[in-house]
Motif scaffolding. Sequence first.
Motif, short mmCIF file in Angstrom:
data_model
loop_
_atom_site.label_atom_id
_atom_site.label_comp_id
_atom_site.label_asym_id
_atom_site.label_seq_id
_atom_site.Cartn_x
_atom_site.Cartn_y
_atom_site.Cartn_z
N TYR A 403 0.86 -1.21 -0.04
CA TYR A 403 0.07 0.01 0.05
C TYR A 403 0.79 1.25 -0.03
CZ TYR A 403 -3.22 3.61 1.63
OH TYR A 403 -3.77 4.62 1.64
N TYR A 404 2.05 1.29 0.51
CA TYR A 404 2.86 2.40 0.82
C TYR A 404 3.38 3.11 -0.69
CZ TYR A 404 3.54 1.84 5.80
OH TYR A 404 3.29 1.55 6.94
N LEU A 405 3.15 2.02 -1.75
CA LEU A 405 3.63 2.44 -3.20
C LEU A 405 2.78 3.71 -3.41
CD1 LEU A 405 4.10 -0.75 -4.97
CD2 LEU A 405 6.03 0.80 -4.47
N LEU A 406 1.63 3.78 -3.06
CA LEU A 406 0.42 4.72 -3.40
C LEU A 406 0.97 6.09 -2.84
CD1 LEU A 406 -3.05 2.80 -2.80
CD2 LEU A 406 -1.33 3.04 -4.76
N VAL A 409 2.51 8.88 -5.19
CA VAL A 409 1.91 9.91 -6.38
C VAL A 409 1.00 10.57 -5.48
CG1 VAL A 409 2.10 8.30 -8.27
CG2 VAL A 409 0.29 7.76 -6.78
N ARG A 410 0.44 11.82 -5.78
CA ARG A 410 -0.60 12.39 -4.96
C ARG A 410 -1.89 11.89 -5.11
NH1 ARG A 410 2.59 16.39 -7.42
NH2 ARG A 410 3.26 18.17 -5.98
N PRO A 411 -2.46 11.80 -4.13
CA PRO A 411 -3.87 10.98 -3.88
C PRO A 411 -4.74 12.00 -4.82
CG PRO A 411 -3.49 12.50 -1.89
CD PRO A 411 -2.14 12.47 -2.85
N GLY A 412 -6.05 11.52 -5.23
CA GLY A 412 -6.92 12.06 -6.11
C GLY A 412 -8.29 12.12 -5.66
N ILE A 413 -9.17 13.20 -6.42
CA ILE A 413 -10.62 13.40 -5.74
C ILE A 413 -11.12 11.86 -6.53
CG2 ILE A 413 -12.64 14.61 -6.80
CD1 ILE A 413 -10.96 17.08 -6.90
N THR A 414 -10.88 11.38 -7.63
CA THR A 414 -11.45 10.26 -7.98
C THR A 414 -10.32 9.27 -8.37
OG1 THR A 414 -12.98 9.33 -9.67
CG2 THR A 414 -11.42 11.06 -10.34
N SER A 415 -10.67 7.89 -8.44
CA SER A 415 -9.50 6.98 -8.67
C SER A 415 -10.28 5.66 -9.56
CB SER A 415 -9.16 6.42 -7.12
OG SER A 415 -10.07 5.67 -6.68
N LEU A 416 -9.39 5.11 -9.93
CA LEU A 416 -9.97 3.75 -10.52
C LEU A 416 -10.53 2.89 -9.55
CD1 LEU A 416 -9.73 1.96 -13.28
CD2 LEU A 416 -7.65 0.96 -12.42
N GLY A 417 -10.15 2.87 -8.35
CA GLY A 417 -10.76 2.02 -7.18
C GLY A 417 -12.24 2.46 -7.21
N GLU A 432 -9.74 -4.90 -1.24
CA GLU A 432 -10.09 -5.33 -2.32
C GLU A 432 -9.83 -4.20 -3.10
OE1 GLU A 432 -13.91 -7.04 -2.20
OE2 GLU A 432 -13.29 -8.38 -0.55
N ARG A 433 -10.37 -3.05 -2.84
CA ARG A 433 -10.19 -1.75 -3.75
C ARG A 433 -8.81 -1.28 -4.10
NH1 ARG A 433 -13.00 3.48 -1.36
NH2 ARG A 433 -11.19 3.51 -0.10
N LEU A 434 -7.72 -1.75 -3.03
CA LEU A 434 -6.43 -1.29 -3.16
C LEU A 434 -6.08 -1.97 -4.45
CD1 LEU A 434 -3.81 -0.49 -2.29
CD2 LEU A 434 -3.47 -2.42 -0.64
N GLN A 435 -6.54 -3.10 -4.88
CA GLN A 435 -5.99 -3.94 -5.95
C GLN A 435 -6.18 -3.15 -7.49
OE1 GLN A 435 -4.26 -6.67 -5.31
NE2 GLN A 435 -5.26 -6.11 -3.01
N TYR A 436 -7.24 -2.29 -7.37
CA TYR A 436 -7.38 -1.22 -8.47
C TYR A 436 -6.40 -0.12 -8.52
CZ TYR A 436 -11.91 -3.76 -9.53
OH TYR A 436 -12.73 -4.76 -9.98
N ASP A 437 -6.31 0.49 -7.21
CA ASP A 437 -5.41 1.50 -7.27
C ASP A 437 -3.92 1.11 -7.58
OD1 ASP A 437 -7.22 3.35 -6.37
OD2 ASP A 437 -7.15 2.64 -4.14
N ILE A 438 -3.40 -0.29 -7.08
CA ILE A 438 -2.19 -0.46 -7.71
C ILE A 438 -2.27 -0.85 -8.92
CG2 ILE A 438 -0.65 -2.55 -7.29
CD1 ILE A 438 -0.57 -0.73 -4.99
N LEU A 439 -3.12 -1.34 -9.56
CA LEU A 439 -3.29 -1.41 -10.87
C LEU A 439 -3.13 -0.29 -11.78
CD1 LEU A 439 -3.93 -3.53 -13.44
CD2 LEU A 439 -6.20 -2.87 -13.23
N TYR A 440 -3.91 0.84 -11.19
CA TYR A 440 -3.54 2.18 -11.78
C TYR A 440 -2.11 2.75 -11.39
CZ TYR A 440 -3.62 7.11 -11.83
OH TYR A 440 -3.20 8.60 -12.09
N TYR A 441 -1.64 2.64 -10.46
CA TYR A 441 -0.14 3.09 -10.22
C TYR A 441 0.91 2.33 -11.12
CZ TYR A 441 4.34 3.55 -7.74
OH TYR A 441 5.54 3.86 -7.49
N GLU A 442 0.54 1.05 -11.32
CA GLU A 442 1.54 0.46 -12.23
C GLU A 442 1.35 0.79 -13.72
OE1 GLU A 442 1.02 -3.80 -11.26
OE2 GLU A 442 2.33 -3.67 -9.73
N ASN A 443 0.17 1.36 -14.19
CA ASN A 443 -0.01 1.76 -15.52
C ASN A 443 -0.47 3.06 -15.48
OD1 ASN A 443 -0.26 -1.32 -16.87
ND2 ASN A 443 -1.31 -1.42 -14.93
#
Length: 466
Positions: A403-406, A409-417, A432-443
């Motif tokens: 989770y610390y990877l997130l 980057v700056r947090p957002g108003i909206t997110s993939l999660g 569970e929602r974190l998986q989407y945020d990690i997916l966003y971070y990697e792409n």
Amino acid sequence: MNKKRQLRKYLIADFVAASITWLLFNLLRYYEVAAFLGFTSLDSYLLSFQVLKGQVLVPLFWIVLYYFSGYYNKPLGKSRLTEFFSTFIGVGIGVIFVFFVIVLNDLPRSFEIYYELFFTLLGLQFVLTYIPRLCITQQALNRVKRREGSLYVLIIGSGKKAQRTGEALFRLGYTITGYVTENEKESSVVTSGALLGGLDQLSDILANNRADELVVALETEDVEAQLPIIYSLYKYKRPIKILADNSNMLAKVNIKTIHGIPLVDLTDNNFSEAEKNIKLFMDKVISLLAIVLLSPALLYIAYRVKRDSKGPVFFRQERIGYMGKPFMIYKFRTMFVGAEENGPLLSAENDPRITPFGQTMRKYRLDELPQFWNVLKGDMSLVGPRPERRYYIDQIVKRAPYYYLLHNVRPGITSLGMVKYGYAVDVDQMIERLQYDILYYENMSLVLDMTILIYTVKTVITGKGI
């Protein structure tokens, strides 16, 4: 080495180079086309309003272009090879723009003069920009080799791989803080004086020793054995690089070779420096426009919040943001005052703590609108992983330390999660929602950001997630 001082050197050199280039180019323009524009002397041409205006605005244009290209993001650690290609690409794009916007307004006596003007401008701009940059970069490389302002590296591992990596980095000018052994059973080949302790002592080691980067060079080739060690390093919020060899399946991402040493930055993503600057600029512009254009709606929502229940219009709460720094997030209040008197608690569907108008705001995400102010301040971005409270982060990282990877980057108003999963009602759902945020971070990409914004608008209009 002072980062700001190095940045100033590049800025001054680029501005002077652009100014001299444009002056020399105008001398050529005078002899080729000025007669067709009605000028009878060189003085009258160079002192004309249009030429003087260009002498000021064109160098500023080049600085803005280089900024958006990401060239100034990392003034330290540049290489001569990347210097050449980044300069050539940046100059090529800029010359095409300047040529079509300014130079094509001239009326030459023959069409061939356009080719002469274009390639002259391209050559002058590249040579006069690249040579000073190369000198500045070479001076920086020489200082690093003399250990003046070099980066300090702490190596995780104490076997033969770690020793070879440390020796190679040392030859390149890096300062080796020391080595950390994987466990008591690990066979250590580094000198006892360089061995600072074990992984269980890493917090104390980092507190008492400077370490700009962590380099993982373990003897084991077992990926399953390496993962827990790597995950445990994320909380220290430093670049984590791993030695990439044929046996290391963790090195499946792009390898960034440092003068022949293959290292993979596990804390980096594929978001280019240019995209970072464009994203930051668009965040500011869109947020400012949103605050201005939506001001009537914001005033109406504020009125409804105040009329709906007693208490303040805005809800302020500390969240953890970029690089782990806390900040105050702003929302329209959707809950009754005192909703968390018994401690932090995530909201759920049909939550009795939510006010009647709060239900409507949460359905259409209208409570998030004040966060445009957070974006304007630089605490947040339009798109990025949602910021959480430290109370929940402490629970999440026990089960998902990545989770610390997130926080890179700056947090957002909206997110993939948020658009793919929605609100989370407990820590399990947050993970569970974190998986989407990690997916966003990697792409991460500007295209992905635009896609998420489109889905967010759809959510706001329909009141439904996807």
